[in-house]
Design a protein around this motif. Sequence first.
Motif, short mmCIF file in Angstrom:
data_model
loop_
_atom_site.label_atom_id
_atom_site.label_comp_id
_atom_site.label_asym_id
_atom_site.label_seq_id
_atom_site.Cartn_x
_atom_site.Cartn_y
_atom_site.Cartn_z
N ASN A 46 0.77 -1.14 0.03
CA ASN A 46 -0.02 -0.04 -0.04
C ASN A 46 0.64 1.31 -0.02
OD1 ASN A 46 -3.13 -0.82 0.58
ND2 ASN A 46 -1.74 -2.18 1.75
N ALA A 47 2.17 1.14 -0.17
CA ALA A 47 3.10 2.37 -0.14
C ALA A 47 2.72 3.38 -1.39
CB ALA A 47 4.37 1.78 -0.32
N LYS A 48 2.57 4.42 -1.23
CA LYS A 48 2.26 5.39 -2.22
C LYS A 48 3.27 6.24 -2.45
CE LYS A 48 -1.37 7.04 0.52
NZ LYS A 48 -0.84 6.10 1.66
N ASN A 49 4.18 6.45 -2.11
CA ASN A 49 5.26 7.19 -2.47
C ASN A 49 6.54 6.80 -2.15
OD1 ASN A 49 5.69 8.36 0.21
ND2 ASN A 49 3.72 9.44 0.15
N SER A 50 7.67 7.58 -2.38
CA SER A 50 9.08 7.04 -2.11
C SER A 50 9.36 7.00 -0.84
CB SER A 50 10.00 8.17 -2.90
OG SER A 50 9.96 9.18 -2.70
N SER A 51 8.77 8.06 -0.04
CA SER A 51 9.03 8.19 1.42
C SER A 51 8.43 6.79 2.20
CB SER A 51 8.45 9.37 2.05
OG SER A 51 9.00 10.43 1.49
N GLU A 52 7.40 6.42 1.65
CA GLU A 52 6.70 5.25 2.40
C GLU A 52 7.49 3.99 2.08
OE1 GLU A 52 2.51 5.34 1.51
OE2 GLU A 52 2.26 7.31 2.37
N LYS A 53 7.89 3.78 0.70
CA LYS A 53 8.72 2.80 0.14
C LYS A 53 10.29 2.81 0.94
CE LYS A 53 6.30 2.69 -4.43
NZ LYS A 53 6.67 3.15 -5.60
N ASP A 54 10.60 3.64 1.14
CA ASP A 54 12.05 3.77 1.87
C ASP A 54 11.78 3.29 3.50
OD1 ASP A 54 13.22 4.93 -0.19
OD2 ASP A 54 13.06 7.08 0.86
N ILE A 55 10.86 3.53 3.99
CA ILE A 55 10.14 3.13 5.41
C ILE A 55 10.20 1.52 5.13
CG2 ILE A 55 8.58 2.76 7.10
CD1 ILE A 55 8.28 6.03 6.91
N VAL A 56 9.40 1.02 4.33
CA VAL A 56 9.43 -0.64 3.96
C VAL A 56 10.75 -1.09 3.95
CG1 VAL A 56 8.53 -2.25 2.39
CG2 VAL A 56 7.25 -0.18 2.83
N GLY A 57 11.75 -0.44 3.09
CA GLY A 57 13.09 -0.93 3.09
C GLY A 57 13.72 -1.00 4.16
N LEU A 58 13.53 -0.02 5.07
CA LEU A 58 14.10 -0.05 6.35
C LEU A 58 13.60 -1.25 7.24
CD1 LEU A 58 14.18 3.88 7.19
CD2 LEU A 58 16.34 2.27 6.62
N LEU A 59 12.38 -1.46 7.21
CA LEU A 59 11.58 -2.59 8.14
C LEU A 59 12.18 -3.84 7.46
CD1 LEU A 59 7.88 -1.16 8.05
CD2 LEU A 59 9.67 -1.64 10.05
N LYS A 60 12.37 -4.01 6.35
CA LYS A 60 12.85 -5.24 5.83
C LYS A 60 14.33 -5.39 6.24
CE LYS A 60 9.71 -5.69 1.61
NZ LYS A 60 9.77 -5.78 0.32
N SER A 61 15.09 -4.40 6.59
CA SER A 61 16.51 -4.68 7.06
C SER A 61 16.57 -4.92 8.55
CB SER A 61 17.28 -3.25 6.55
OG SER A 61 17.02 -2.25 7.48
N VAL A 62 15.66 -4.94 9.19
CA VAL A 62 15.75 -5.17 10.52
C VAL A 62 15.85 -6.97 10.82
CG1 VAL A 62 14.73 -5.13 12.86
CG2 VAL A 62 14.49 -3.01 11.24
N PRO A 63 17.09 -7.23 11.71
CA PRO A 63 16.98 -8.61 11.59
C PRO A 63 16.04 -9.21 12.56
CG PRO A 63 19.39 -7.44 12.13
CD PRO A 63 18.00 -6.51 11.74
N LEU A 64 15.36 -10.32 12.11
CA LEU A 64 14.28 -10.90 13.07
C LEU A 64 14.63 -12.31 13.56
CD1 LEU A 64 11.20 -9.91 10.82
CD2 LEU A 64 12.09 -8.57 12.86
N GLY A 65 16.02 -12.50 13.61
CA GLY A 65 16.48 -13.79 14.31
C GLY A 65 16.62 -13.72 15.56
N LYS A 66 17.03 -14.76 16.37
CA LYS A 66 16.97 -14.79 17.75
C LYS A 66 18.15 -14.00 18.22
CE LYS A 66 19.28 -19.32 17.63
NZ LYS A 66 19.35 -20.75 18.11
N GLU A 67 19.25 -14.01 17.33
CA GLU A 67 20.25 -13.07 17.94
C GLU A 67 19.94 -11.73 17.96
OE1 GLU A 67 19.86 -12.49 13.38
OE2 GLU A 67 19.95 -14.28 14.79
N ASN A 68 18.90 -11.26 17.32
CA ASN A 68 18.70 -9.77 17.52
C ASN A 68 17.17 -9.53 18.38
OD1 ASN A 68 19.01 -6.96 16.89
ND2 ASN A 68 17.60 -6.95 15.51
N PHE A 69 16.86 -10.72 19.15
CA PHE A 69 15.50 -10.82 19.95
C PHE A 69 15.67 -10.69 21.47
CE2 PHE A 69 12.44 -13.27 22.02
CZ PHE A 69 11.15 -12.67 21.88
N VAL A 70 15.10 -9.72 22.11
CA VAL A 70 15.19 -9.62 23.33
C VAL A 70 13.71 -9.91 24.01
CG1 VAL A 70 15.54 -8.18 25.50
CG2 VAL A 70 17.07 -7.98 23.44
#
Length: 210
Positions: free
Chosen positions: A18-42
């Motif tokens: 649902n991203a409508k502009n480049s700013s929203e797409k940039d945020i999606v890219g940043l979200l995708k870059s966050v590690p979701l493995g156990k090594e980054n989990f608290v």
Amino acid sequence: MIMLQKLVIEITNFFAMNAKNSSEKDIVGLLKSVPLGKENFVSQKIKKIPKERALKKALSTISDNALKEIKDCISNAYFEIEWKIDSGLFYEKDAEVGKQYLNGNMHSEIIGPDYGSFKSDELRLGLFLLEPNVFYPDHQHKAPELYLNLTGGTQWRFESTVWQTKNAGSVIYNQPFRVHAMKTTKFPFLSVWCWPSKSAEKCIIVPRCP
């Protein structure tokens, strides 16, 4: 951890579709870059949910099929999400944010530098709730902001425009320092919120009549 991983993935996918502009797409890219493995989990120390009645009511009103996966993920991760009341944390000490907001809000951080289950230096992603009949005054902040409204009926005001009612499933992007306000009616408001950068900066109240 697995349920929180799935929740982040479902939220990210919804924003991506649902991203409508480049700013929203940039945020999606940043979200995708966050590690979701156990090594980054608290694992969080989960306490009693402060506004549990309003949270359950909000979840019960989500009926949009496009939001079903996110709703289910929140329900499945219910006891893994730590909720806090903002008693002024995001504002300077003397900011007049109002008793309605202070008494009627609740938020969580699933990703974040200090309180997130998944760690990120700046990016914060979580859930935000307002109880019924709450006015959240006009404010602005240095951080860009992305919202996904999970419930409908909440009214929004941007800059000097009139109040607008936003539907469930609507995505709202606030560029840095965009003035915005919210008010709920008889139903609680539940949303996803994301500050991708400048997330340590305080919010600033912009006095206006409700």
